[in-house]
Design an enzyme around this catalytic site. Structure first.
Site, PDB file in Angstrom:
ATOM      1  N   GLU A  54      10.409  15.506  15.110  1.00  0.00           N
ATOM      2  CA  GLU A  54      10.729  15.440  13.700  1.00  0.00           C
ATOM      3  C   GLU A  54       9.791  16.374  12.940  1.00  0.00           C
ATOM      4  OE1 GLU A  54      11.317  11.543  12.325  1.00  0.00           O
ATOM      5  OE2 GLU A  54      12.028  12.224  10.379  1.00  0.00           O
ATOM      6  N   GLY A  91      -5.138   3.781  -1.315  1.00  0.00           N
ATOM      7  CA  GLY A  91      -6.255   4.137  -0.446  1.00  0.00           C
ATOM      8  C   GLY A  91      -5.754   4.804   0.826  1.00  0.00           C
ATOM      9  N   PHE A  92      -6.678   5.141   1.680  1.00  0.00           N
ATOM     10  CA  PHE A  92      -6.319   5.815   2.931  1.00  0.00           C
ATOM     11  C   PHE A  92      -5.880   4.803   3.973  1.00  0.00           C
ATOM     12  CE2 PHE A  92      -9.417   8.664   0.888  1.00  0.00           C
ATOM     13  CZ  PHE A  92      -8.595   9.765   0.735  1.00  0.00           C
ATOM     14  N   GLY A  93      -5.051   5.266   4.907  1.00  0.00           N
ATOM     15  CA  GLY A  93      -4.515   4.383   5.937  1.00  0.00           C
ATOM     16  C   GLY A  93      -5.605   3.623   6.662  1.00  0.00           C
ATOM     17  N   VAL A  94      -6.611   4.359   7.106  1.00  0.00           N
ATOM     18  CA  VAL A  94      -7.654   3.734   7.925  1.00  0.00           C
ATOM     19  C   VAL A  94      -8.506   2.763   7.105  1.00  0.00           C
ATOM     20  CG1 VAL A  94      -9.246   5.698   7.605  1.00  0.00           C
ATOM     21  CG2 VAL A  94      -9.504   4.200   9.588  1.00  0.00           C
ATOM     22  N   GLU A  95      -8.636   3.016   5.800  1.00  0.00           N
ATOM     23  CA  GLU A  95      -9.519   2.179   4.975  1.00  0.00           C
ATOM     24  C   GLU A  95      -8.803   1.016   4.296  1.00  0.00           C
ATOM     25  OE1 GLU A  95     -12.794   5.632   3.813  1.00  0.00           O
ATOM     26  OE2 GLU A  95     -11.373   4.962   2.295  1.00  0.00           O
ATOM     27  N   ALA A  96      -7.511   1.223   3.941  1.00  0.00           N
ATOM     28  CA  ALA A  96      -6.777   0.181   3.220  1.00  0.00           C
ATOM     29  C   ALA A  96      -5.554  -0.308   4.004  1.00  0.00           C
ATOM     30  CB  ALA A  96      -6.334   0.702   1.849  1.00  0.00           C
ATOM     31  N   GLY A  97      -4.845   0.621   4.654  1.00  0.00           N
ATOM     32  CA  GLY A  97      -3.645   0.230   5.407  1.00  0.00           C
ATOM     33  C   GLY A  97      -3.998  -0.635   6.602  1.00  0.00           C
ATOM     34  N   LYS A 143       0.846  -1.206   0.000  1.00  0.00           N
ATOM     35  CA  LYS A 143       0.000   0.000   0.000  1.00  0.00           C
ATOM     36  C   LYS A 143       0.873   1.245   0.000  1.00  0.00           C
ATOM     37  CE  LYS A 143      -2.168   2.780   2.799  1.00  0.00           C
ATOM     38  NZ  LYS A 143      -2.158   4.029   2.000  1.00  0.00           N
ATOM     39  N   GLU A 161      10.156   1.340  10.609  1.00  0.00           N
ATOM     40  CA  GLU A 161      11.113   2.439  10.510  1.00  0.00           C
ATOM     41  C   GLU A 161      10.328   3.704  10.814  1.00  0.00           C
ATOM     42  OE1 GLU A 161      12.579   5.370   9.738  1.00  0.00           O
ATOM     43  OE2 GLU A 161      13.020   5.002   7.615  1.00  0.00           O
TER      44      GLU A 161
END
Lengths: 134, 507
Positions: B403, B219-225, B189, B263
């Site tokens: 950071e 896709g978005f983190g919450v939906e695909a990640g 992803k 990382e």
């Protein structure tokens, strides 16, 4: 603007607040996802931003500190949102007051607001009675 | 000097498709829910293509394809897999300009860097792992006269990889190359800020790989990640990003009892001992460049040298020299090969950097250079540009501890060696560090005393394949960019064989 409760023993002043835009967005996210929580992130890429998760999805531990509880209910009932940060990160952040704001954006880890084209972001101000760098 | 034509203009070398779907099982596949999102170029702040908005259903389809492909791919010889990796490297080399323009438009980084670094490194990375897998031996031990333990490397199977947006192609390659070399099938992803350039690469290399060996779901983190990271159908998850998501991914992995590599960033110290200024020579010039590298890739590097520690006796002179030098950095159109500092990758990134400049001022840090959004005017007026910024302050300030991921360096002084190491290690992170000295003994000791996975001595920001890369402390777990990474994508099969005709004698 909503201010968080005071949760750290011995303290008397709130450490976190929500802008009106954040409250609106959180109410929408609560509607869609149920109860919510924040964990303040560090590190690279989408880091240094508050991550909004379904309450309990992110497992906190004794190594996290609850900075405050933000209640986003309209008039009655309560919709409390815990705001967490890792203790080691708090060592470096403790002299600053955190306001959760919303900006247009894309991508934020697994935070719930990303598909809205928006991102939560922290605006910081020095706390008047904090003793930075002691 | 070359200024490449912007994609979409008549002379452009790259024409993006209006819409990109997922790459699953060796073909383009529409998102199950039929939804797309816009990809915005940070160069102008305008949308330029639609990209599939993946969900759990798409991740499942990609995992189906990966599991279908994994057994056969895992049984190919290392020589066959190495040949595939080498072919991919050749295609990258042959399409340097096209890929560079796509990457530049997606991410906003200067094309000079993509042509000179990102893509040559990506190609070389495939070649390195092609060589590493061929050179990898199993192991055996004769435990007694009749008993031998054989250790075989076996692929894990289907693995998940979540890629950051700061080097969209190169960071994908850092994860793809060892996983492919080791014989795994992958569901990858990309970051939602930079979803397209990796698909442009797949258009070129897709037919080199057997269908289903590499699958890409945007896709978005919450939906695909999240569905990928939490799936019980992956045998390993690799992630580059920030700490909360890193912890969350570990939590999901713990539920599935699978390994994780992470990382998670850094706040890397760049230490300049006084002897760097002993002579005004090529080495002093190199050290100054080493300071200015904080603005490389607009500071959007996990190892950005974002804390500069300067020995007191040379503090004033060195700082004034490097401020002057940094002020000459050319910021402009990322498609211009003269440009050294391009655009930040997204609007929220821009906003975050500006908020850090604000807290830095509140904390009492002083600005020696920059400190503002850069308005390049014209078509770039709505792009996301920040002036290279130099702050002076002290290490307890948040500016020194978080950071920022922008072209912002926080500078402080140190009294002596012990003070330098103490400041350098006073951070949550331990990814990178720089040490500059003409004295080899000092440089060696400092390199060993700094708690970080990568210490550059008398250089900075080099990422050659073969040099291991990974974090100490909160910067993560695991190593990439070296044959050590193969271990993160392999099981160990121990076959314990008895060559004895006689029974044990227990029963």
């Amino acid at each position: 603007m909503i201010e968080a409760t005071v949760e750290i023993p011995g303290e008397t002043k709130a450490r976190v607040a929500l802008t009106a835009e954040s409250v609106d967005l959180l109410r929408k996210l609560w509607e869609a996802n149920g109860p919510l929580m924040f964990h303040q992130s560090g590190g690279c890429c989408d880091g240094s931003s508050p991550m909004c998760y379904p309450e309990g999805d992110f497992i906190t531990s004794d190594n996290d500190i609850l900075l405050g509880v933000l209640d986003i209910a309209y008039d009655q009932g309560s919709k409390p949102i815990n705001f967490w940060m890792s203790r080691e990160q708090f060592e470096y952040w403790s002299h600053t007051f955190l306001t959760v704001d919303v900006v247009k954006g894309r991508g934020s880890g697994f935070s719930l607001e990303a598909p809205e084209g928006l991102r939560f972001m922290i605006r910081s101000t020095l706390m008047e009675d904090a003793k930075p760098f002691s | 000097m070359t200024v490449y034509a912007a994609p979409g203009s008549p002379d452009a070398l790259v024409t993006f498709k209006p819409r990109y779907e997922h790459w699953i099982g060796g073909e383009w596949v529409k998102p199950v829910k039929g939804q797309y999102f816009e990809d915005i170029t940070p160069v102008t702040g305008k949308a330029f293509a639609e990209v599939g908005r993946g969900t759990a259903e798409d991740i499942d389809a990609a995992l189906d394809a990966a599991h279908k492909a994994a057994p056969a791919w895992g049984k190919t010889s290392s020589g066959e897999r190495a040949a595939v990796l080498n072919k991919i490297a050749d295609v990258i080399d042959a399409n340097l300009e096209l890929l560079a323009i796509a990457e530049c438009w997606d991410n906003g980084k200067p094309i000079r860097e993509i042509i000179g670094a990102d893509l040559p490194l990506a190609a070389d990375h495939f070649r390195y792992f092609a060589a590493a897998i061929r050179a990898q031996d199993g192991d055996h031990a004769q435990l007694d006269h009749h008993t031998v333990a054989y250790q075989f490397h076996e692929p894990l199977g289907g693995v998940g990889q979540i890629i950051p947006w700061n080097f969209p192609i190169l960071m994908a390659v850092w994860k793809l190359a060892p996983a492919l070399a080791a014989g795994n099938a992958i569901v990858l992803k990309p970051a939602e800020q930079t979803p397209v350039s990796i698909l442009v690469l797949i258009e070129l290399i897709g037919d080199i790989l057997p269908p289903g060996v590499v699958n890409i779901v945007n896709g978005f983190g919450v939906e695909a990640g999240k569905p990928l990271a939490s799936s019980p159908r992956i045998r390993k998850i690799a992630f580059t990003g920030e700490t909360s998501t890193g912890r969350l991914i570990m939590q999901y992995a713990s539920a599935n009892l699978i390994p994780v590599t992470l990382e998670l960033g850094g706040k890397s110290p760049n230490i300049f001992f006084e002897d760097v200024a002993d002579h005004d020579d090529a080495f002093y010039d190199k050290a100054q460049e080493g300071f200015a590298l904080f603005a490389f890739n607009q500071g959007e590097v996990c190892t950005a040298p974002s804390r500069a520690l300067i020995h007191k006796p040379i503090y004033e002179s060195f700082l004034s020299t490097v401020v002057e030098r940094t002020s000459k950095a050319i910021q402009g159109n990322p498609l211009d090969t003269e440009t050294q500092v391009g655009a930040q990758a997204s609007n929220d990134q821009l906003e975050k950097i500006l908020s850090y400049i604000d807290i830095g001022k509140q904390e009492g840090a002083t600005i020696a250079l920059g400190g503002e959004r850069a308005d390049l005017g014209g078509e770039f007026a709505e792009g996301y540009y920040v002036q290279p910024t130099i702050f002076e302050g002290h290490n307890k300030m948040r500016l020194f501890q978080e950071e920022i991921f922008g072209p912002v360096v926080a500078v402080t002084s140190f009294d002596d060696y012990d003070d330098a190491i103490s400041i350098a290690n006073d951070t949550l992170y331990g990814l990178g560090a720089g040490v500059w000295s003409r004295n080899g003994n000092v440089a060696y000791r400092a390199g060993r005393d700094i708690q970080a996975g990568r210490v550059w001595v008398n250089n900075y920001h080099a990422y050659p394949a073969g040099a291991s890369f990974g974090g100490y402390k909160s910067s993560g777990i695991g190593r990439e960019n070296n044959k050590l990474a193969l271990d993160h994508y392999q099981q160990t099969k121990n076959m314990l064989v008895s060559y004895d005709e006689n029974k044990l004698g227990f029963f």
